[in-house]
Design a protein around this motif. Structure first.
Motif, PDB file in Angstrom:
ATOM      1  N   ALA A 255      -6.868   4.835  13.191  1.00  0.00           N
ATOM      2  CA  ALA A 255      -8.162   4.263  12.825  1.00  0.00           C
ATOM      3  C   ALA A 255      -9.054   4.218  14.060  1.00  0.00           C
ATOM      4  O   ALA A 255      -8.577   4.318  15.189  1.00  0.00           O
ATOM      5  CB  ALA A 255      -7.994   2.866  12.245  1.00  0.00           C
TER       6      ALA A 255
ATOM      7  N   THR B 132       0.862  -1.183   0.000  1.00  0.00           N
ATOM      8  CA  THR B 132       0.000   0.000   0.000  1.00  0.00           C
ATOM      9  C   THR B 132       0.893   1.226   0.000  1.00  0.00           C
ATOM     10  O   THR B 132       1.745   1.377   0.874  1.00  0.00           O
ATOM     11  CB  THR B 132      -0.932   0.013   1.228  1.00  0.00           C
ATOM     12  OG1 THR B 132      -1.705  -1.190   1.248  1.00  0.00           O
ATOM     13  CG2 THR B 132      -1.870   1.209   1.167  1.00  0.00           C
TER      14      THR B 132
ATOM     15  N   ARG C  68      -6.152  -5.150   4.470  1.00  0.00           N
ATOM     16  CA  ARG C  68      -4.847  -4.490   4.633  1.00  0.00           C
ATOM     17  C   ARG C  68      -4.838  -3.614   5.883  1.00  0.00           C
ATOM     18  O   ARG C  68      -3.822  -3.532   6.580  1.00  0.00           O
ATOM     19  CB  ARG C  68      -4.513  -3.673   3.387  1.00  0.00           C
ATOM     20  CG  ARG C  68      -4.305  -4.544   2.158  1.00  0.00           C
ATOM     21  CD  ARG C  68      -3.745  -3.802   0.989  1.00  0.00           C
ATOM     22  NE  ARG C  68      -3.678  -4.670  -0.179  1.00  0.00           N
ATOM     23  CZ  ARG C  68      -2.885  -4.462  -1.206  1.00  0.00           C
ATOM     24  NH1 ARG C  68      -2.082  -3.408  -1.211  1.00  0.00           N
ATOM     25  NH2 ARG C  68      -2.872  -5.282  -2.234  1.00  0.00           N
ATOM     26  N   CYS C  69      -5.946  -2.957   6.153  1.00  0.00           N
ATOM     27  CA  CYS C  69      -6.031  -2.157   7.372  1.00  0.00           C
ATOM     28  C   CYS C  69      -5.869  -3.046   8.601  1.00  0.00           C
ATOM     29  O   CYS C  69      -5.179  -2.680   9.564  1.00  0.00           O
ATOM     30  CB  CYS C  69      -7.357  -1.412   7.432  1.00  0.00           C
ATOM     31  SG  CYS C  69      -7.477  -0.010   6.303  1.00  0.00           S
TER      32      CYS C  69
ATOM     33  N   ARG D  68     -12.037   1.659  15.425  1.00  0.00           N
ATOM     34  CA  ARG D  68     -12.665   0.372  15.135  1.00  0.00           C
ATOM     35  C   ARG D  68     -14.098   0.281  15.634  1.00  0.00           C
ATOM     36  O   ARG D  68     -14.904  -0.426  15.059  1.00  0.00           O
ATOM     37  CB  ARG D  68     -11.848  -0.749  15.774  1.00  0.00           C
ATOM     38  CG  ARG D  68     -10.463  -0.927  15.162  1.00  0.00           C
ATOM     39  CD  ARG D  68      -9.761  -2.119  15.767  1.00  0.00           C
ATOM     40  NE  ARG D  68      -8.509  -2.408  15.099  1.00  0.00           N
ATOM     41  CZ  ARG D  68      -7.721  -3.439  15.414  1.00  0.00           C
ATOM     42  NH1 ARG D  68      -8.077  -4.246  16.397  1.00  0.00           N
ATOM     43  NH2 ARG D  68      -6.605  -3.649  14.762  1.00  0.00           N
TER      44      ARG D  68
ATOM     45  N   LEU E 226      -2.943  -2.570  11.313  1.00  0.00           N
ATOM     46  CA  LEU E 226      -3.247  -2.203  12.692  1.00  0.00           C
ATOM     47  C   LEU E 226      -2.775  -3.252  13.688  1.00  0.00           C
ATOM     48  O   LEU E 226      -2.606  -2.950  14.873  1.00  0.00           O
ATOM     49  CB  LEU E 226      -4.752  -1.990  12.851  1.00  0.00           C
ATOM     50  CG  LEU E 226      -5.335  -0.818  12.049  1.00  0.00           C
ATOM     51  CD1 LEU E 226      -6.841  -0.782  12.196  1.00  0.00           C
ATOM     52  CD2 LEU E 226      -4.718   0.493  12.483  1.00  0.00           C
TER      53      LEU E 226
ATOM     54  N   TRP F 253      -9.150  -3.454   1.052  1.00  0.00           N
ATOM     55  CA  TRP F 253      -8.736  -2.362   1.935  1.00  0.00           C
ATOM     56  C   TRP F 253      -8.924  -2.741   3.395  1.00  0.00           C
ATOM     57  O   TRP F 253      -8.067  -2.469   4.234  1.00  0.00           O
ATOM     58  CB  TRP F 253      -9.515  -1.106   1.594  1.00  0.00           C
ATOM     59  CG  TRP F 253      -9.209   0.060   2.488  1.00  0.00           C
ATOM     60  CD1 TRP F 253     -10.005   0.608   3.442  1.00  0.00           C
ATOM     61  CD2 TRP F 253      -7.988   0.816   2.524  1.00  0.00           C
ATOM     62  NE1 TRP F 253      -9.376   1.657   4.064  1.00  0.00           N
ATOM     63  CE2 TRP F 253      -8.136   1.803   3.520  1.00  0.00           C
ATOM     64  CE3 TRP F 253      -6.799   0.753   1.804  1.00  0.00           C
ATOM     65  CZ2 TRP F 253      -7.135   2.721   3.817  1.00  0.00           C
ATOM     66  CZ3 TRP F 253      -5.801   1.670   2.099  1.00  0.00           C
ATOM     67  CH2 TRP F 253      -5.963   2.631   3.087  1.00  0.00           C
ATOM     68  N   ARG F 254     -10.058  -3.381   3.726  1.00  0.00           N
ATOM     69  CA  ARG F 254     -10.291  -3.796   5.105  1.00  0.00           C
ATOM     70  C   ARG F 254      -9.229  -4.795   5.567  1.00  0.00           C
ATOM     71  O   ARG F 254      -8.735  -4.709   6.698  1.00  0.00           O
ATOM     72  CB  ARG F 254     -11.689  -4.422   5.252  1.00  0.00           C
ATOM     73  CG  ARG F 254     -12.832  -3.433   5.127  1.00  0.00           C
ATOM     74  CD  ARG F 254     -14.124  -4.009   5.722  1.00  0.00           C
ATOM     75  NE  ARG F 254     -14.426  -5.319   5.164  1.00  0.00           N
ATOM     76  CZ  ARG F 254     -15.192  -5.519   4.109  1.00  0.00           C
ATOM     77  NH1 ARG F 254     -15.715  -4.487   3.471  1.00  0.00           N
ATOM     78  NH2 ARG F 254     -15.447  -6.745   3.693  1.00  0.00           N
TER      79      ARG F 254
END
Length: 332
Positions: A261, A200, A231-232, A263, A236, A228-229
């Motif tokens: 972020a 990313t 990789r996030c 959650r 994290l 994307w979720r």
């Protein structure tokens, strides 16, 4: 591209009436000289553009002129679709295409609806540059030429060479297989793979880009939201700190602007919000929550509470005693 610009010039004159060459140049993001050449080309093609001299002069179309010029090109259609999903037109370099597309949309409206729609649009202002609250996060700028190359490679499915400046590293050229583009809070990211591994890249750190002729090694279909979720979640889970925070609802956006972020979020019984926020480390969390003062409280982890308590106690002690006599003179 010139044909699109000529269409935009005609639509601007149809919708706004008389306009000077400098105003047209500013709207179309070209030079005044280019506008004058385009005016000559339109006149030669039979479009009734005429010039009016004098202090309030400019260029205009003969009254009643109308032609079918409303077909959207690829970038304009993409800009409308992207703008409908968020702030992508700003981050992905689609602003000029969006402006051109919206002119065509307005021109396609029936005559009796056009004035009403234009007046209604002037009654709404979305995401202005200034805000009543401080610390508004600034949009990360990416050179238009670089963004165009990246966007073209993503859509064409070609490999990409990027000159990338990672944090605390010298810029390096990398060859990647682009998957898609994501924007979060006016920050743009390129999702790609490099030698088969997920990567990313923040778009603002791409110093230059080259589209390569060979096809990208990537699946034909992609669920970008899911990618994307995932990789996030991986990002994290690596070395970050989760903090349970209660915050005044009026400062929620300020907290979001400093956290990596958030959650989970739910209202508390006291009227404040309870959030599970993620920060880079304890130092980052301490700094971010200190900015909110008494409008936020870290509920966990305990070491962070102790650190904030000690910092507040030291500050209170410093201001609880008389000022030092050898300090700077008080302002008058």
């Amino acid at each position: 591209m010139r044909a699109d610009r000529l269409v935009s010039l005609v639509l601007l004159l149809r919708q706004r009436g008389r306009m000077t060459a400098s105003t047209l140049a500013r709207e179309l993001e070209v030079s005044t000289r280019t506008v004058l050449r385009d005016i000559e080309a339109l006149s030669a093609a039979g479009v009734p553009v005429y010039a009016e001299r004098g202090r309030h002069g400019g260029f205009a179309l003969l009254p009643g002129f109308r032609t079918e010029l409303t077909g959207l090109n690829h970038d304009e259609a993409l800009a409308l679709l992207t703008a409908g999903s968020g702030r992508g037109e700003r981050v992905f370099g689609l602003g000029p295409a969006l402006a051109s597309a919206m002119r065509k949309v307005v021109d396609a409206l029936p005559e009796n609806h056009r004035a009403t729609a234009s007046d209604a649009a002037r009654r709404f202002l979305v995401e202005p540059e200034t805000d009543l609250l401080p610390r508004r996060p600034a949009t990360e700028e990416v050179p238009g030429s670089t963004m165009t190359v990246i966007r073209r490679a993503v859509l064409a499915g070609h490999r990409l060479r990027i000159h990338y400046a990672a944090t605390d590293q010298a810029p390096q050229w990398r060859t990647v297989d682009p998957i898609g583009l994501v924007t979060v809070r006016d920050r743009g990211y390129l999702l790609a793979t490099r030698s088969g591994a997920d990567r990313t890249y923040r778009l603002s750190r791409v110093l230059a880009a080259e589209e390569l002729p060979e096809p990208a090694r990537r699946p034909h279909r992609v669920d970008l939201d899911r990618a994307w979720r995932e990789r996030c979640a991986r990002f994290l889970s690596g070395g970050h700190i989760a903090v349970l925070v209660r915050v005044n609802p009026q400062r929620r956006e300020d907290l979001l602007s400093t956290a990596v972020a958030v959650r989970a979020a739910e209202p508390g019984t006291d009227g404040w919000l309870r959030l599970e926020a993620t920060y880079q480390d304890v130092r980052h969390a301490e700094w971010a929550l200190w900015q909110l003062g008494t409008d936020a409280e870290a509920l966990a982890p305990e070491p962070l509470r102790v650190s904030l308590r000690d910092r507040a106690a030291a500050m209170a002690a410093q201001y609880g005693r008389a000022p030092r006599s050898d300090g700077p003179a008080e302002p008058r």
